[in-house]
Enzyme design. Sequence first.
Site, mmCIF file in Angstrom:
data_model
loop_
_atom_site.group_PDB
_atom_site.id
_atom_site.type_symbol
_atom_site.label_atom_id
_atom_site.label_comp_id
_atom_site.label_asym_id
_atom_site.label_seq_id
_atom_site.Cartn_x
_atom_site.Cartn_y
_atom_site.Cartn_z
ATOM 1 N N GLN A 209 38.800 49.362 46.812
ATOM 2 C CA GLN A 209 39.906 49.418 47.774
ATOM 3 C C GLN A 209 41.257 49.834 47.193
ATOM 4 O O GLN A 209 41.967 50.658 47.792
ATOM 5 C CB GLN A 209 40.066 48.046 48.456
ATOM 6 C CG GLN A 209 41.156 48.028 49.497
ATOM 7 C CD GLN A 209 41.446 46.669 50.116
ATOM 8 O OE1 GLN A 209 42.471 46.489 50.748
ATOM 9 N NE2 GLN A 209 40.553 45.708 49.965
ATOM 10 N N ASP B 157 44.986 44.472 46.638
ATOM 11 C CA ASP B 157 44.365 45.794 46.576
ATOM 12 C C ASP B 157 45.242 46.861 47.241
ATOM 13 O O ASP B 157 45.762 47.760 46.595
ATOM 14 C CB ASP B 157 43.004 45.770 47.283
ATOM 15 C CG ASP B 157 41.927 45.128 46.425
ATOM 16 O OD1 ASP B 157 42.094 45.084 45.200
ATOM 17 O OD2 ASP B 157 40.924 44.674 46.983
ATOM 18 N N GLY C 104 63.334 33.297 54.814
ATOM 19 C CA GLY C 104 64.635 33.946 54.699
ATOM 20 C C GLY C 104 65.736 32.954 55.031
ATOM 21 O O GLY C 104 65.494 31.741 55.132
ATOM 22 N N GLY C 105 66.950 33.453 55.225
ATOM 23 C CA GLY C 105 68.090 32.586 55.504
ATOM 24 C C GLY C 105 68.031 31.969 56.900
ATOM 25 O O GLY C 105 68.684 30.971 57.177
ATOM 26 N N GLU D 151 40.826 41.525 44.765
ATOM 27 C CA GLU D 151 41.939 41.118 45.622
ATOM 28 C C GLU D 151 42.411 39.668 45.409
ATOM 29 O O GLU D 151 43.564 39.406 45.076
ATOM 30 C CB GLU D 151 41.495 41.312 47.078
ATOM 31 C CG GLU D 151 42.409 40.738 48.145
ATOM 32 C CD GLU D 151 43.715 41.486 48.269
ATOM 33 O OE1 GLU D 151 43.703 42.713 48.301
ATOM 34 O OE2 GLU D 151 44.775 40.824 48.346
ATOM 35 N N LYS E 130 28.000 60.451 32.415
ATOM 36 C CA LYS E 130 27.228 60.048 31.234
ATOM 37 C C LYS E 130 26.382 61.210 30.721
ATOM 38 O O LYS E 130 25.520 61.024 29.868
ATOM 39 C CB LYS E 130 26.416 58.787 31.541
ATOM 40 C CG LYS E 130 27.361 57.584 31.714
ATOM 41 C CD LYS E 130 26.685 56.262 31.965
ATOM 42 C CE LYS E 130 27.767 55.158 31.991
ATOM 43 N NZ LYS E 130 27.333 53.943 32.657
HETATM 44 C C1 COA Z 1 36.800 46.473 40.718
HETATM 45 C C2 COA Z 1 36.043 46.164 39.453
HETATM 46 C C3 COA Z 1 36.101 44.637 39.200
HETATM 47 C C4 COA Z 1 34.584 46.591 39.635
HETATM 48 O O1 COA Z 1 33.873 46.341 38.454
HETATM 49 P P1 COA Z 1 32.503 47.136 38.168
HETATM 50 O O2 COA Z 1 31.728 47.280 39.422
HETATM 51 O O3 COA Z 1 31.843 46.483 37.007
HETATM 52 O O4 COA Z 1 33.005 48.593 37.824
HETATM 53 P P2 COA Z 1 33.727 49.163 36.524
HETATM 54 O O5 COA Z 1 34.897 49.923 37.017
HETATM 55 O O6 COA Z 1 34.039 48.144 35.488
HETATM 56 O O7 COA Z 1 32.600 50.097 35.907
HETATM 57 C C5 COA Z 1 32.151 51.207 36.577
HETATM 58 C C6 COA Z 1 30.855 51.638 35.945
HETATM 59 O O8 COA Z 1 30.427 52.806 36.617
HETATM 60 C C7 COA Z 1 30.272 53.845 35.683
HETATM 61 N N1 COA Z 1 30.725 55.116 36.272
HETATM 62 C C8 COA Z 1 31.836 55.303 37.039
HETATM 63 N N2 COA Z 1 31.919 56.594 37.392
HETATM 64 C C9 COA Z 1 30.859 57.228 36.843
HETATM 65 C C10 COA Z 1 30.399 58.563 36.842
HETATM 66 N N3 COA Z 1 31.051 59.512 37.516
HETATM 67 N N4 COA Z 1 29.288 58.851 36.150
HETATM 68 C C11 COA Z 1 28.607 57.910 35.473
HETATM 69 N N5 COA Z 1 28.990 56.606 35.444
HETATM 70 C C12 COA Z 1 30.097 56.287 36.126
HETATM 71 C C13 COA Z 1 31.172 53.482 34.517
HETATM 72 O O9 COA Z 1 30.770 54.105 33.339
HETATM 73 C C14 COA Z 1 31.029 51.983 34.471
HETATM 74 O O10 COA Z 1 29.855 51.646 33.782
HETATM 75 P P3 COA Z 1 29.907 51.063 32.267
HETATM 76 O O11 COA Z 1 30.452 49.673 32.394
HETATM 77 O O12 COA Z 1 28.492 51.165 31.870
HETATM 78 O O13 COA Z 1 30.853 51.927 31.481
HETATM 79 C C15 COA Z 1 36.657 46.909 38.229
HETATM 80 O O14 COA Z 1 36.503 48.283 38.441
HETATM 81 C C16 COA Z 1 38.121 46.598 38.000
HETATM 82 O O15 COA Z 1 38.508 45.551 37.486
HETATM 83 N N6 COA Z 1 39.003 47.555 38.350
HETATM 84 C C17 COA Z 1 40.415 47.457 38.105
HETATM 85 C C18 COA Z 1 41.061 46.541 39.074
HETATM 86 C C19 COA Z 1 40.821 46.951 40.499
HETATM 87 O O16 COA Z 1 41.112 48.044 40.913
HETATM 88 N N7 COA Z 1 40.318 45.980 41.266
HETATM 89 C C20 COA Z 1 40.317 46.080 42.694
HETATM 90 C C21 COA Z 1 39.243 46.858 43.243
HETATM 91 S S1 COA Z 1 39.502 46.884 44.979
#
Ligand code: COA
Length: 423
Positions: free
Chosen positions: A16, A167, A244-245, A138, A73
Site C-alpha cells: 500500500q 501506509d 485544537g484550541g 501500517e 533473480k
Molecule cells: C511490506 C513488507 C513488510 C513485506 O515484506 P515481504 O513480503 O517479506 O517483502 P520484502 O519486500 O521484504 O521482500 C520481497 C521479496 O520479493 C523479491 N522480489 C521483489 N521483486 C522481485 C522481482 N522483480 N524479481 C524477483 N524477486 C523479487 C525480493 O527479492 C524479496 O525476496 P528476498 O527476501 O528473497 O530478497 C516489507 O516489504 C517492508 O517492510 N517494506 C517497507 C515498509 C513498507 O512499505 N511497509 C508497508 C507496506 S504497505
Amino acid sequence: MEALKGVRILDMTHVQAGPTCSQLLAWMGADVIKFENPAGDATRGQLRDVPKADSLYFTMLNCNKRSITVNMKSAEGKQVFVELLKKCDIIMENFGPGVLDRFGFSWEKIHDLNPKIVMGSIKGFGSSGPYADFKAYENVAQAMGGAMSTTGVPDGPPFVTGAQIGDSGTGLHLAIGLLAALRQAEKTGQGQYVEVAMMDGVMNLCRVKFRDHQRLTRGDLPEYSVPTYKDMGEVPRAGNDSGGGQLGNAIHCKPHGANDWLYIVVQEAVWEALAKRIGPDVHIPDLATDPRFATIGERRKNQALMWTLINKFAEQYTKRELMAILNPLDVPCGPIMSTDDLANDEHVRGRDMWVELDHPQRGKWWNVGMPIKLSGSPAVIKRSPTLGEHTDEVLREVLGYDESKVGALKQAGAFSSPPKKAA
Ligand SMILES: CC(C)(COP(=O)(O)OP(=O)(O)OC[C@H]1O[C@@H](n2cnc3c(N)ncnc32)[C@H](O)[C@@H]1OP(=O)(O)O)[C@@H](O)C(=O)NCCC(=O)NCCS
C-alpha cells in the site's frame, strides 16, 4: 496537458505505502511502469472478493499504471532493469530492508547508472538507527509513531485509526519529496535519494500531540476533557476531543445507531448563538449568559456539563437534522459518515471522489477518486493493469526491443518465475 506528462517512473513498490504514491503521480500524468515480481504484487491475491480476479486491495491502489513482470533473480531480468533505469526519471521502492542491495543495486550503483534519476524509498524506520533492519506494516507504524498511544480513551486500550496514516500517509510524504527532488534534478542534472520512514511520517501527522507533550512540562492541558496535570509526562488518550484550541466532541443523535453522531466544534465565536438555541430546550433559558460558560476558560473547566447539555438537546434529532439546525448558526460540525453514507453522498459523487470503473477480470467496481484537484489538468482515472499486461509494450516502446529480442529474453526466463525445484 497532464502536469507530470513526460515523467517516467520505474515503480517497484508493492502493498500500500508505495503504490499510493505512484498512483497519485500517475493521476497527475506520469507514465508509471509497475515493475513486478513475476509472482505479482502480493496484494493482487489478498482479500480476494471475486475468484481469479485482482483484488480490490490491488485495483484501488494501482490505477493508471502499466505492469511489466521482470525476474530480478535472473541475469537477463537485471539487464532489463538496468536499461529501464536509464530511461526513467524516478525509481521507487518499498521493499523490506536490504532487498535492493541483495539484487546488487544500492542507491550508489543506481546513481552511477543514471545520475539524473531520483530514487524514492519507503522503509518502516529508515536506513539508519537501531530500528533500521525491521519490516513494518501500517499498524506497526501507527504504534511506533505516536498515533496509537494518543488514540482512544485513557482507561481503554490504545487504538489504531481507520485512516491509513502509516501506509497511505507515508506515500503522500514520499510524493512530495519526489516532486521536490525531480525539480532539483531538472535544474542540476543530479538525482538524489528520497527516503521516508513510516514511523517518521506518522510522527509528522501526530505533530500537535508533541505540542501537548511539551505543554505538559508547564501545566495541565485545559482543553482536554480527561484529567491532565503538570509533569504527567505522556500525552493521554483524549477520546474525541478536538485537539485544537476550540472545544469539540462527537454528539450522539437519533436513532442512536453506530454512526448516528455529529461532530461539533464549539468555536469561541459561536457559543452565544448556540447557547441561545439550545438553552430553552435543556431548561436553562439563560445559558448564553450563564457564568459557568461565559468565557472559553470557563467552558473548558465545565465542559463535561456543556457536552451533557448539548447531548441532551441532540436526543430529539438525527445527525442530519442537528446539522441543519447548527449550520445556520455557523457552528462548525459534520455528521460521522459511514462508508455507506460516503458511497452514496451527492457531494462526494459531485467531486468525483467515488468513481466507477470497469475491469476485464472483475467487471464494474468503484475507486476513491483523486483528492488533489488541478484546474488545468484534472485526473482521468483508468483501471489498474492485469499482471504483466504491458510487458511487451514497454519492452518495445520504451526500450526499443524487437520481437526476436523479446522472444529470446522470454525464453531465458527474464519475465517469469523460475520453475519450482522438484522436492
Ligand atoms: C511490506 C513488507 C513488510 C513485506 O515484506 P515481504 O513480503 O517479506 O517483502 P520484502 O519486500 O521484504 O521482500 C520481497 C521479496 O520479493 C523479491 N522480489 C521483489 N521483486 C522481485 C522481482 N522483480 N524479481 C524477483 N524477486 C523479487 C525480493 O527479492 C524479496 O525476496 P528476498 O527476501 O528473497 O530478497 C516489507 O516489504 C517492508 O517492510 N517494506 C517497507 C515498509 C513498507 O512499505 N511497509 C508497508 C507496506 S504497505
